[in-house]
Design a protein around this motif. Structure first.
Motif, PDB file in Angstrom:
ATOM      1  N   ASP A  73      61.125  -6.082  -4.254  1.00 21.36           N
ATOM      2  CA  ASP A  73      61.159  -6.205  -2.758  1.00 21.36           C
ATOM      3  C   ASP A  73      60.648  -7.194  -2.130  1.00 21.36           C
ATOM      4  O   ASP A  73      60.369  -7.402  -0.999  1.00 21.36           O
ATOM      5  CB  ASP A  73      60.691  -4.887  -2.105  1.00 21.36           C
ATOM      6  N   VAL A  74      59.968  -8.184  -2.812  1.00 23.21           N
ATOM      7  CA  VAL A  74      59.227  -9.483  -2.487  1.00 23.21           C
ATOM      8  C   VAL A  74      60.016 -10.567  -2.191  1.00 23.21           C
ATOM      9  O   VAL A  74      61.033 -10.761  -3.175  1.00 23.21           O
ATOM     10  CB  VAL A  74      58.129  -9.896  -3.270  1.00 23.21           C
ATOM     11  N   ARG A  75      60.298 -11.269  -1.034  1.00 24.58           N
ATOM     12  CA  ARG A  75      61.101 -12.616  -1.060  1.00 24.58           C
ATOM     13  C   ARG A  75      59.847 -13.866  -0.720  1.00 24.58           C
ATOM     14  O   ARG A  75      59.173 -13.899   0.155  1.00 24.58           O
ATOM     15  CB  ARG A  75      61.808 -12.411   0.471  1.00 24.58           C
ATOM     16  N   LEU A  76      60.206 -14.430  -1.672  1.00 31.40           N
ATOM     17  CA  LEU A  76      59.232 -15.818  -1.676  1.00 31.40           C
ATOM     18  C   LEU A  76      59.752 -16.913  -0.496  1.00 31.40           C
ATOM     19  O   LEU A  76      61.107 -17.036  -0.567  1.00 31.40           O
ATOM     20  CB  LEU A  76      59.002 -16.306  -2.990  1.00 31.40           C
ATOM     21  N   ALA A  77      58.900 -17.401  -0.008  1.00 29.82           N
ATOM     22  CA  ALA A  77      59.098 -18.564   0.727  1.00 29.82           C
ATOM     23  C   ALA A  77      59.476 -19.755  -0.314  1.00 29.82           C
ATOM     24  O   ALA A  77      59.084 -19.804  -1.369  1.00 29.82           O
ATOM     25  CB  ALA A  77      58.044 -19.084   1.575  1.00 29.82           C
ATOM     26  N   PRO A  78      60.140 -21.032   0.181  1.00 26.53           N
ATOM     27  CA  PRO A  78      60.421 -22.180  -0.738  1.00 26.53           C
ATOM     28  C   PRO A  78      59.404 -22.867  -1.372  1.00 26.53           C
ATOM     29  O   PRO A  78      59.273 -23.058  -2.386  1.00 26.53           O
ATOM     30  CB  PRO A  78      61.481 -22.977   0.232  1.00 26.53           C
ATOM     31  N   ASP A  79      58.243 -22.605  -0.579  1.00 27.02           N
ATOM     32  CA  ASP A  79      57.086 -23.499  -0.979  1.00 27.02           C
ATOM     33  C   ASP A  79      56.167 -22.494  -1.765  1.00 27.02           C
ATOM     34  O   ASP A  79      54.864 -23.031  -2.344  1.00 27.02           O
ATOM     35  CB  ASP A  79      56.493 -24.187  -0.004  1.00 27.02           C
ATOM     36  N   ALA A  80      56.602 -21.357  -1.818  1.00 27.44           N
ATOM     37  CA  ALA A  80      55.410 -20.356  -2.384  1.00 27.44           C
ATOM     38  C   ALA A  80      55.187 -20.531  -3.886  1.00 27.44           C
ATOM     39  O   ALA A  80      53.834 -20.516  -4.316  1.00 27.44           O
ATOM     40  CB  ALA A  80      55.925 -18.844  -2.567  1.00 27.44           C
ATOM     41  N   ALA A  81      56.165 -20.520  -4.920  1.00 27.92           N
ATOM     42  CA  ALA A  81      55.862 -20.864  -6.241  1.00 27.92           C
ATOM     43  C   ALA A  81      54.933 -22.045  -6.509  1.00 27.92           C
ATOM     44  O   ALA A  81      54.072 -22.164  -7.270  1.00 27.92           O
ATOM     45  CB  ALA A  81      57.061 -20.931  -7.241  1.00 27.92           C
ATOM     46  N   ARG A  82      55.272 -23.039  -5.655  1.00 29.71           N
ATOM     47  CA  ARG A  82      54.618 -24.469  -5.900  1.00 29.71           C
ATOM     48  C   ARG A  82      53.032 -24.181  -5.292  1.00 29.71           C
ATOM     49  O   ARG A  82      52.040 -24.707  -6.062  1.00 29.71           O
ATOM     50  CB  ARG A  82      55.182 -25.476  -4.982  1.00 29.71           C
ATOM     51  N   LEU A  83      52.688 -23.514  -4.380  1.00 29.75           N
ATOM     52  CA  LEU A  83      51.181 -23.358  -3.861  1.00 29.75           C
ATOM     53  C   LEU A  83      50.791 -22.454  -4.581  1.00 29.75           C
ATOM     54  O   LEU A  83      49.490 -22.592  -4.937  1.00 29.75           O
ATOM     55  CB  LEU A  83      51.545 -23.072  -2.523  1.00 29.75           C
TER      56      LEU A  83
END
Length: 383
Positions: free
Chosen positions: A134-144
């Motif tokens: 149920d988590v939605r990542l922002a586009p830059d989340a994995a990178r940061l």
């Protein structure tokens, strides 16, 4: 000084503790800024059991990650709804997404820990990012998140996503996660000490280095646990691997539970691995009731019967300190204003959940979640 004035002084001291520590922690609890090295790759790992309502949004958000190479692996944990069908339809159009099936759940394992252990074995990249369905990542989340992990010495980093709430029950209880984290965990000690006692994480969003995960025994080290936010970072620290926290408010969103029917069992299921122990819960009751509820009761008493001027002033200061801290957190983390103004009610509900969980465990009754029962006597993952 009479007894009422002493009680008010205690309430003020207990209200000032989280306010003072929280102000320090807010300076340390920050969004990650470090960039990952060129060529960094992240495996985004999602355990899913009957998640048809949320899985598509979670997968699409993960696949929208930019600035780092990603694969997304969804492990279906024997769902009886359309979870697999939904994910397979998305995978047909994006080769970065894989759908796998969880092996049968062995005796003694909790479902999530077994799924995460299987996911770690299926991942192809050296950075493993575990997220709930149920988590939605922002586009830059994995990178940061990858940058935060690889830039430091920690083997595990974790962040608390923005906690979305849609009902009063959610708004009263769920934001208390930040009250407990920032008001009572000394982050300076967490970063300077390797003690498991300073360990903390959010099970909704945890990133680990594969080698550190293996050195700590992986999720097998907490096989029986229902509270990986506490037990997994403790396992890492016991293995000599550092852990750290960051603010994920702008990096991810999550609606943890929906309504009262999920809030109570959701917080109750793993309570005995956190606050709800015979030793810890009386202390937490003193801290939380004394600092966040007692001042309001004293003011209510003053409305019915005269109080000494000193006691009234101390109680008013305690109310102001507690409410200021709660409103500050509400603004910083975009939480419900109504929930913040009804803060003492939320504290009472949280304590009721914890005491109920402790009594349930003492009676030998199992915790239940996602259609599975977990006897409290078998959960030894929490040290």
């Amino acid at each position: 000084m009479n007894a009422i004035t002493l009680l008010a002084a205690l309430a003020l001291a207990l209200a000032l503790l989280p306010l003072g520590l929280g102000l320090v922690n807010l300076c340390l609890y920050r969004r990650p800024k470090a960039e990952p090295p060129p060529g960094a790759a992240v495996s985004i790992l999602i355990p899913a059991r009957n998640e048809e309502a949320t899985i598509a949004a979670a997968v699409h958000a993960a696949l929208s990650s930019c600035g780092v190479t990603v694969e997304v692996v969804v492990l279906d944990d024997h769902s009886s709804d359309r979870t697999v069908e939904i994910v397979c339809a998305i995978a047909a159009h994006d080769p970065r997404l894989r759908v796998e099936t969880a092996p049968p759940l062995p005796p003694g394992w909790s479902g999530k820990q077994h799924a995460c252990q299987a996911l770690a074995g299926l991942a192809r990249h050296p950075v493993l990012l575990f997220q709930d369905a149920d988590v939605r990542l922002a586009p830059d989340a994995a990178r940061l998140v990858c940058g935060a992990l690889l830039a430091g010495r920690a083997g595990l980093v974790s962040g608390f996503p923005r906690q979305e709430t849609g009902t009063l029950a959610e708004a009263l209880v769920i934001p208390l996660i930040h009250v407990l984290l920032l008001g009572y965990l000394p982050m300076v000690g967490m970063r300077w000490s390797g003690s498991p006692g300073f360990a903390a994480a959010c099970g909704q969003l945890i990133a680990v280095r594969r080698d550190a995960h293996e050195a700590a025994g992986g999720h097998a080290a907490i096989a029986t646990s229902l509270h990986d936010g506490v037990t997994l970072p403790r396992a890492f620290r016991r293995a000599g691997q550092g852990t750290d926290l960051f603010d994920a408010t702008g990096l991810a969103r999550c609606r943890m539970y929906r309504g009262w029917r999920e809030v109570w069992p959701g917080f109750s299921k793993n309570a005995t691995e956190g606050m709800a122990t015979p030793v810890a819960l009386p202390v937490w009751t003193l801290l939380l009731f004394g600092g966040h509820v007692l001042p309001w009761l004293l003011l209510g008493w003053a409305a019915l019967a005269p109080l000494p001027d000193a006691a009234l002033a101390l109680a008013a200061l305690a109310v102001a300190a507690g409410l200021s801290f709660r409103l500050l957190l509400a603004m910083r983390f975009r939480q419900s204003l109504v929930g913040a103004l009804l803060h003492p009610v939320g504290i009472l509900i949280l304590l009721a959940i914890q005491w109920s969980a402790l009594l349930r465990a003492r009676r030998g009754r199992p915790a239940e979640w996602r259609g599975r029962a977990y006897p409290s006597t078998s959960r030894t993952g929490a040290p």
